[in-house]
Write a protein that holds these residues in place. Structure first.
Motif, mmCIF file in Angstrom:
data_model
loop_
_atom_site.group_PDB
_atom_site.id
_atom_site.type_symbol
_atom_site.label_atom_id
_atom_site.label_comp_id
_atom_site.label_asym_id
_atom_site.label_seq_id
_atom_site.Cartn_x
_atom_site.Cartn_y
_atom_site.Cartn_z
ATOM 1 N N ALA A 1 0.828 -1.200 0.000
ATOM 2 C CA ALA A 1 0.000 0.000 0.000
ATOM 3 C C ALA A 1 0.865 1.254 0.000
ATOM 4 O O ALA A 1 0.558 2.235 -0.697
ATOM 5 N N ALA A 2 1.951 1.228 0.762
ATOM 6 C CA ALA A 2 2.829 2.398 0.842
ATOM 7 C C ALA A 2 3.490 2.688 -0.505
ATOM 8 O O ALA A 2 3.563 3.850 -0.936
ATOM 9 N N ILE A 3 3.954 1.646 -1.175
ATOM 10 C CA ILE A 3 4.602 1.839 -2.480
ATOM 11 C C ILE A 3 3.585 2.363 -3.489
ATOM 12 O O ILE A 3 3.882 3.267 -4.282
ATOM 13 N N ARG A 4 2.365 1.831 -3.442
ATOM 14 C CA ARG A 4 1.332 2.325 -4.356
ATOM 15 C C ARG A 4 0.995 3.785 -4.063
ATOM 16 O O ARG A 4 0.833 4.596 -4.983
ATOM 17 N N ASP A 5 0.878 4.127 -2.796
ATOM 18 C CA ASP A 5 0.578 5.518 -2.438
ATOM 19 C C ASP A 5 1.648 6.470 -2.966
ATOM 20 O O ASP A 5 1.344 7.593 -3.392
ATOM 21 N N LEU A 6 2.901 6.017 -2.930
ATOM 22 C CA LEU A 6 4.019 6.873 -3.341
ATOM 23 C C LEU A 6 4.197 6.930 -4.858
ATOM 24 O O LEU A 6 5.014 7.705 -5.353
ATOM 25 N N THR A 7 3.435 6.102 -5.574
ATOM 26 C CA THR A 7 3.567 6.066 -7.044
ATOM 27 C C THR A 7 2.231 6.339 -7.720
ATOM 28 O O THR A 7 1.937 5.782 -8.783
ATOM 29 N N GLY A 8 1.434 7.198 -7.114
ATOM 30 C CA GLY A 8 0.168 7.599 -7.722
ATOM 31 C C GLY A 8 -0.866 6.504 -7.789
ATOM 32 O O GLY A 8 -1.795 6.579 -8.602
ATOM 33 N N GLY A 9 -0.708 5.480 -6.952
ATOM 34 C CA GLY A 9 -1.649 4.365 -6.936
ATOM 35 C C GLY A 9 -1.321 3.249 -7.896
ATOM 36 O O GLY A 9 -2.033 2.234 -7.940
ATOM 37 N N PHE A 10 -0.240 3.393 -8.667
ATOM 38 C CA PHE A 10 0.062 2.429 -9.722
ATOM 39 C C PHE A 10 1.006 1.304 -9.293
ATOM 40 O O PHE A 10 0.897 0.175 -9.761
ATOM 41 N N GLY A 11 1.959 1.598 -8.462
ATOM 42 C CA GLY A 11 3.042 0.665 -8.166
ATOM 43 C C GLY A 11 4.309 1.093 -8.874
ATOM 44 O O GLY A 11 4.288 1.930 -9.789
ATOM 45 N N ALA A 12 5.427 0.531 -8.463
ATOM 46 C CA ALA A 12 6.725 0.939 -9.006
ATOM 47 C C ALA A 12 6.990 0.279 -10.354
ATOM 48 O O ALA A 12 6.521 -0.826 -10.624
ATOM 49 N N ASP A 13 7.771 0.969 -11.184
ATOM 50 C CA ASP A 13 8.158 0.393 -12.472
ATOM 51 C C ASP A 13 9.036 -0.838 -12.289
ATOM 52 O O ASP A 13 8.918 -1.820 -13.032
ATOM 53 N N VAL A 14 9.928 -0.774 -11.314
ATOM 54 C CA VAL A 14 10.829 -1.901 -11.023
ATOM 55 C C VAL A 14 10.839 -2.118 -9.515
ATOM 56 O O VAL A 14 11.011 -1.160 -8.741
ATOM 57 N N THR B 1 8.155 -11.704 1.095
ATOM 58 C CA THR B 1 8.636 -10.444 0.533
ATOM 59 C C THR B 1 8.580 -10.468 -0.995
ATOM 60 O O THR B 1 8.372 -9.426 -1.626
ATOM 61 N N TYR B 2 8.727 -11.642 -1.593
ATOM 62 C CA TYR B 2 8.551 -11.731 -3.047
ATOM 63 C C TYR B 2 7.100 -11.416 -3.417
ATOM 64 O O TYR B 2 6.839 -10.710 -4.406
ATOM 65 N N GLU B 3 6.158 -11.915 -2.644
ATOM 66 C CA GLU B 3 4.755 -11.615 -2.920
ATOM 67 C C GLU B 3 4.496 -10.109 -2.801
ATOM 68 O O GLU B 3 3.753 -9.528 -3.608
ATOM 69 N N GLN B 4 5.102 -9.483 -1.815
ATOM 70 C CA GLN B 4 4.982 -8.027 -1.705
ATOM 71 C C GLN B 4 5.522 -7.346 -2.957
ATOM 72 O O GLN B 4 4.893 -6.417 -3.496
ATOM 73 N N ALA B 5 6.673 -7.791 -3.423
ATOM 74 C CA ALA B 5 7.264 -7.202 -4.627
ATOM 75 C C ALA B 5 6.342 -7.393 -5.828
ATOM 76 O O ALA B 5 6.160 -6.481 -6.644
ATOM 77 N N PHE B 6 5.751 -8.573 -5.941
ATOM 78 C CA PHE B 6 4.872 -8.878 -7.067
ATOM 79 C C PHE B 6 3.688 -7.915 -7.126
ATOM 80 O O PHE B 6 3.339 -7.399 -8.199
ATOM 81 N N TYR B 7 3.071 -7.653 -5.983
ATOM 82 C CA TYR B 7 1.883 -6.800 -5.970
ATOM 83 C C TYR B 7 2.219 -5.310 -5.843
ATOM 84 O O TYR B 7 1.330 -4.463 -6.015
ATOM 85 N N ALA B 8 3.479 -4.983 -5.582
ATOM 86 C CA ALA B 8 3.871 -3.583 -5.447
ATOM 87 C C ALA B 8 4.346 -2.983 -6.759
ATOM 88 O O ALA B 8 4.662 -1.798 -6.821
ATOM 89 N N ARG B 9 4.380 -3.760 -7.829
ATOM 90 C CA ARG B 9 4.844 -3.229 -9.119
ATOM 91 C C ARG B 9 3.661 -2.728 -9.941
ATOM 92 O O ARG B 9 2.517 -3.142 -9.759
ATOM 93 N N ASP B 10 3.956 -1.834 -10.841
ATOM 94 C CA ASP B 10 2.958 -1.337 -11.781
ATOM 95 C C ASP B 10 2.566 -2.458 -12.738
ATOM 96 O O ASP B 10 3.303 -3.445 -12.903
ATOM 97 N N LEU B 11 1.402 -2.320 -13.374
ATOM 98 C CA LEU B 11 1.049 -3.239 -14.459
ATOM 99 C C LEU B 11 2.153 -3.201 -15.505
ATOM 100 O O LEU B 11 2.626 -2.126 -15.889
ATOM 101 N N ALA B 12 2.567 -4.367 -15.948
ATOM 102 C CA ALA B 12 3.673 -4.503 -16.898
ATOM 103 C C ALA B 12 4.993 -4.030 -16.317
ATOM 104 O O ALA B 12 5.952 -3.797 -17.049
ATOM 105 N N GLY B 13 5.058 -3.907 -14.997
ATOM 106 C CA GLY B 13 6.325 -3.590 -14.350
ATOM 107 C C GLY B 13 7.202 -4.818 -14.206
ATOM 108 O O GLY B 13 6.842 -5.922 -14.633
ATOM 109 N N THR B 14 8.351 -4.637 -13.582
ATOM 110 C CA THR B 14 9.348 -5.703 -13.483
ATOM 111 C C THR B 14 9.644 -6.017 -12.023
ATOM 112 O O THR B 14 9.854 -5.104 -11.219
ATOM 113 N N VAL B 15 9.659 -7.293 -11.695
ATOM 114 C CA VAL B 15 10.139 -7.755 -10.394
ATOM 115 C C VAL B 15 11.474 -8.441 -10.599
ATOM 116 O O VAL B 15 11.621 -9.283 -11.495
ATOM 117 N N VAL B 16 12.457 -8.077 -9.785
ATOM 118 C CA VAL B 16 13.779 -8.690 -9.857
ATOM 119 C C VAL B 16 14.072 -9.360 -8.516
ATOM 120 O O VAL B 16 14.112 -8.699 -7.472
#
Length: 361
Positions: A238-251, A261-276
């Motif tokens: 929720a915090a990452i989405r709030d800080l990125t206009g509701g979208f999630g991070a690009d990477v 924590t991987y699950e958090q990363a998965f849902y914290a990315r923007d649509l078509a974003g990248t998880v590493v």
């Protein structure tokens, strides 16, 4: 004539390490003996001690190292005695299908020294990541030696041998962070903070650091994080989405290596974003995600092996940036120690008190 030196040995799962005499043979064809000047205490060494990599005990620990080539075996032409080198654990072969397709950072046939270092009774040792550098001299494949400028201090240069390169490369090489991107990094130890530094170097506009430890979040600010989230106190997604206009991070870089924590990363990315994923999981860990969510969110789910680096390309470049005061690698060194303090350094690392303890010889 073989060398006898003191090395840090892990004899059994979970057992404290010991300092024992190691026999290092003269280099054979394609091999080199390196005088180790400094070696970082990396979490992967602790993984070895805890049986989290494999059970090929006894292990000779240490792999994040720099030093000077003492001797080379027949056929070695790329390095020579007197060269200052960083040791790497992905010595590319140049002949496998990945190398021949121009992707040597994915080399499927990386090689190590053919001969084995041993204890005095002849017991063969398994060197951590094919290196084994918690000792004054080590035997490696010559391809594991990457020559760099000798102006760089060994305690700084050696960090590129594993953790710092893994994090920098996870952001720049694997994640492809570019100007204006939003980036989140979950886990702000040495690797995570290196990913933050890499994102800043690449020109990311927003870099969100996530950890459970305020001390590590303060370190993250020093490396370029623009925002921090304590995930003990706040929902990181929720915090990452709030800080990125509701979208999630690009990477989103996951530098912990745990399913939650991987699950958090998965849902914290923007649509078509990248998880590493650059954090190293243990063999028993399992991940469960709704397949519809994997399909519906698109983008990329990547693993980063060694930051997808090519040592011959990346190590000299990054050392040059350091010498130009453009890459603060020295900030990763929390303390320098001596060889018999490695076990204590593991405890400090486990408690989150250090970014890197570095053994100096």
């Amino acid at each position: 004539m073989p060398y006898e030196v003191q090395g840090v040995i892990a004899r059994a799962k979970g057992q404290e390490v010991s300092l024992e005499t190691v026999v290092v043979p003269d280099p054979g064809p394609g091999e080199a003996v390196v005088n180790v000047q400094a070696c970082g205490v990396c979490h992967t060494d602790l993984h070895y001690r805890e049986g989290g990599i494999n059970d090929d005990f006894p292990f000779l620990l240490g792999h994040e190292a720099a030093g000077v080539v003492e001797a080379v075996g027949p056929g070695v032409t790329d390095v020579a005695p007197g060269d200052f080198v960083i040791l790497n654990w992905r010595a590319v072969c140049g002949q496998c299908r990945a190398c021949l397709r121009g992707r040597p950072w994915y080399c499927f046939n990386t090689h190590n020294a053919t001969q084995k270092m041993t204890l005095k009774d002849g017991t063969e040792l398994s060197p951590a990541l094919g290196i084994g550098a918690f000792l004054e001299k080590t035997l490696v494949a010559a391809g594991q030696c990457t020559k760099v400028s000798a102006e760089a201090p060994a305690k700084v240069a050696g960090l590129l041998g594993c953790g710092v390169m893994a994090g920098l490369g996870a952001a720049i090489n694997t994640g492809g962070v570019s100007r204006g991107d939003s980036v989140a990094v979950i886990g702000c130890g040495g690797v995570g903070n290196a990913a933050i530094l890499g994102a800043a170097l690449a020109g990311a506009s927003k870099i969100i650091a996530v950890d459970v430890d305020d001390r590590k979040l303060a370190w993250a600010r020093d490396f370029g994080a623009t925002h921090t989230v304590n995930s003990r106190e706040n929902d990181p997604v929720a915090a990452i989405r709030d800080l990125t206009g509701g979208f999630g991070a690009d990477v989103v870089v996951e530098a912990v290596g745990r399913p939650e924590t991987y699950e958090q990363a998965f849902y914290a990315r923007d649509l078509a974003g990248t998880v590493v994923l650059v954090g190293v999981p243990t063999p028993e860990m399992k991940l469960e995600l709704p397949l519809l969510d994997v399909f519906g969110r698109g983008g990329s789910l990547k693993s980063s092996w060694y930051g997808d680096c090519l040592p011959s390309r990346d190590f000299p470049m990054l050392i040059d940036l350091f010498l130009q005061d453009r890459l603060p690698l020295d900030r990763f060194v929390t303390e320098t120690i001596v060889l018999d303090q490695v076990e204590e350094a593991f405890a400090k690392m486990h408690r989150g008190e250090v970014l890197r303890s570095v053994v100096k010889f």
